[in-house]
Design an enzyme around this catalytic site. Structure first.
Site, PDB file in Angstrom:
ATOM      1  N   LYS A 157      44.858   7.439 -48.093  1.00  0.00           N
ATOM      2  CA  LYS A 157      44.187   6.132 -48.006  1.00  0.00           C
ATOM      3  C   LYS A 157      42.778   6.112 -48.601  1.00  0.00           C
ATOM      4  O   LYS A 157      42.346   5.085 -49.108  1.00  0.00           O
ATOM      5  CB  LYS A 157      44.137   5.676 -46.543  1.00  0.00           C
ATOM      6  CG  LYS A 157      45.512   5.397 -45.970  1.00  0.00           C
ATOM      7  CD  LYS A 157      45.429   5.054 -44.498  1.00  0.00           C
ATOM      8  CE  LYS A 157      46.809   5.013 -43.880  1.00  0.00           C
ATOM      9  NZ  LYS A 157      46.770   4.628 -42.472  1.00  0.00           N
ATOM     10  N   ASP A 195      45.200  -2.097 -42.209  1.00  0.00           N
ATOM     11  CA  ASP A 195      45.101  -1.306 -40.971  1.00  0.00           C
ATOM     12  C   ASP A 195      44.062  -1.860 -39.998  1.00  0.00           C
ATOM     13  O   ASP A 195      44.250  -1.813 -38.784  1.00  0.00           O
ATOM     14  CB  ASP A 195      44.681   0.140 -41.294  1.00  0.00           C
ATOM     15  CG  ASP A 195      45.834   0.982 -41.793  1.00  0.00           C
ATOM     16  OD1 ASP A 195      46.986   0.695 -41.449  1.00  0.00           O
ATOM     17  OD2 ASP A 195      45.570   1.945 -42.534  1.00  0.00           O
TER      18      ASP A 195
HETATM   19  P1  ATR Z   1      44.393   9.435 -42.178  1.00  0.00           P
HETATM   20  O1  ATR Z   1      44.466   8.629 -43.420  1.00  0.00           O
HETATM   21  O2  ATR Z   1      45.617   9.273 -41.320  1.00  0.00           O
HETATM   22  O3  ATR Z   1      43.143   9.236 -41.398  1.00  0.00           O
HETATM   23  P2  ATR Z   1      43.225  11.896 -43.099  1.00  0.00           P
HETATM   24  O4  ATR Z   1      42.221  11.126 -43.901  1.00  0.00           O
HETATM   25  O5  ATR Z   1      43.827  13.119 -43.712  1.00  0.00           O
HETATM   26  O6  ATR Z   1      44.432  10.984 -42.658  1.00  0.00           O
HETATM   27  O7  ATR Z   1      42.509  12.281 -41.707  1.00  0.00           O
HETATM   28  C1  ATR Z   1      43.097  13.148 -40.784  1.00  0.00           C
HETATM   29  C2  ATR Z   1      42.186  13.259 -39.566  1.00  0.00           C
HETATM   30  O8  ATR Z   1      42.748  14.209 -38.653  1.00  0.00           O
HETATM   31  C3  ATR Z   1      40.785  13.773 -39.860  1.00  0.00           C
HETATM   32  O9  ATR Z   1      39.890  13.242 -38.914  1.00  0.00           O
HETATM   33  C4  ATR Z   1      40.968  15.274 -39.668  1.00  0.00           C
HETATM   34  O10 ATR Z   1      39.776  15.990 -39.413  1.00  0.00           O
HETATM   35  P3  ATR Z   1      38.893  16.566 -40.650  1.00  0.00           P
HETATM   36  O11 ATR Z   1      38.134  15.391 -41.190  1.00  0.00           O
HETATM   37  O12 ATR Z   1      38.064  17.608 -40.033  1.00  0.00           O
HETATM   38  O13 ATR Z   1      39.888  17.118 -41.651  1.00  0.00           O
HETATM   39  C5  ATR Z   1      41.829  15.281 -38.446  1.00  0.00           C
HETATM   40  N1  ATR Z   1      42.538  16.556 -38.289  1.00  0.00           N
HETATM   41  C6  ATR Z   1      43.609  16.977 -39.005  1.00  0.00           C
HETATM   42  N2  ATR Z   1      44.005  18.190 -38.574  1.00  0.00           N
HETATM   43  C7  ATR Z   1      43.160  18.548 -37.568  1.00  0.00           C
HETATM   44  C8  ATR Z   1      43.046  19.692 -36.724  1.00  0.00           C
HETATM   45  N3  ATR Z   1      43.878  20.740 -36.838  1.00  0.00           N
HETATM   46  N4  ATR Z   1      42.057  19.695 -35.802  1.00  0.00           N
HETATM   47  C9  ATR Z   1      41.210  18.661 -35.682  1.00  0.00           C
HETATM   48  N5  ATR Z   1      41.264  17.550 -36.463  1.00  0.00           N
HETATM   49  C10 ATR Z   1      42.224  17.496 -37.390  1.00  0.00           C
END
Ligand code: ATR
Length: 306
Positions: A77, A133
């Protein structure tokens, strides 16, 4: 039961799709195909697992094949902001693209949605990015919790595409206090600074609340897998400090977070309502018609709850 399509797939069938990584869990095809069939359209909605490194090429491919539109989900996104030809005000304001409409132009006309081109071919095609969204999260919270965001205290977990959009929507809707927590701190700080500038009345900070909140929203991807940890630090926050917990994840229907929240006595809801309302709005952007929301909701519930 969903209404049947007006015809089987044939040479005139038009395509929409969702791109995600991963995407196999997505309930969007079930929901959108039910909506398309109810509208009597000979269109189909597919899902494609798309590596972020291939996103630009995948959008260009759909453009070349004159798809009607796309949805984008994790993790596309934010990336797509720089990949579309035109940004709708919703994508600019909420800072992410989750819906693309392909548009064409003839020698005589201005830009029209590709649904308008059945026999003649456009001389040029462009991508137009939208965000559906932000409004969907507010509608879902209203439906699921009968809650108004104005004056609320909210802990938002996650600062990716979905988290960022929710943070700006919450600030715009007049929350009193917004606590934003993210694994990668700098992303939360950036959003906090932007909100401070744009919405000076909102108290916003990149830390856990010291007192109780009304609502916790999970916008991280933690919870998609049963083995995932809770998306917050149990040393720094307790679910006993909130009344409501909303998880944007809808599959599994009960994430470890929602289970723990129920056990702590919170009202809970999963992301089904948000998925429904962002999808209904996307369908309206593609078709130019009101979305058959009830049909789409039933298809979604059947797909997720069985
Ligand atoms: P979306 O479009 O659904 O928001 P994204 O931009 O990839 O997808 O965001 C995923 C979110 O999940 C982020 O806040 C990510 O944290 P980071 O910014 O630190 O990457 C969070 N996230 C994903 N895996 C994680 C994990 N193992 N622990 C904590 N946060 C996680």
């Amino acid at each position: 039961m969903s209404e049947p399509f007006p015809s089987p797939i044939n040479a005139a069938t038009r395509c929409c799709a969702v791109y995600g990584w991963p995407v196999k869990h997505s309930a969007s095809p079930a929901m959108q195909n039910a909506g398309l069939a109810a509208l009597g359209l000979n269109w189909r909605y597919l899902a494609f697992e798309t590596n972020p490194a291939d996103l630009r090429a995948a959008i260009a491919g759909a453009k070349a094949m004159k798809f009607i539109g796309l949805n984008l989900t994790v993790p596309h996104k934010l990336l797509a902001l720089d990949m579309v030809d035109e940004l709708d005000v919703s994508a600019k304001v909420w800072g992410a693209v989750n819906t693309i409409r392909f548009e064409g132009r003839t020698a005589r006309s201005g830009w029209l949605p590709l649904r308008e081109f059945n026999h003649d071919s456009p001389v040029e095609v462009r991508t137009h990015g939208f965000n559906t969204d932000a409004d969907a999260i507010a509608v879902a919270l209203r439906e699921d919790f009968q809650m108004n965001l104005r004056g609320a205290r909210v802990l938002l977990l996650g600062a990716g595409g979905a988290g960022r959009t929710a943070a700006f929507k919450f600030a715009d809707a007049g929350v009193l206090e917004l606590f934003l927590v993210n694994r990668t701190l700098v992303k939360a700080f950036e959003i906090v600074e932007e909100i401070k500038k744009k919405f000076p009345r909102v108290y916003v900070t990149a830390s856990y609340p010291k007192a109780g909140v009304d609502l916790v929203v999970n916008a991280t991807s933690l919870g998609l897998k049963a083995s995932d940890a809770l998306p917050f630090d149990g040393q720094l926050f307790s679910l006993r400090s909130t009344r409501m917990v909303y998880d944007m994840i809808y599959r599994p229907a009960e994430t470890p977070l929602l289970k723990a929240a129920k056990a702590a006595g919170c009202r809970t809801a999963n992301g089904l309502g948000m998925l429904l309302h962002q999808g209904a709005k996307a369908l309206e952007i593609w078709t130019g018609q009101p979305a058959p929301v009830d049909v789409m909701r039933r298809a979604l519930e059947k797909n997720v709850y069985g």
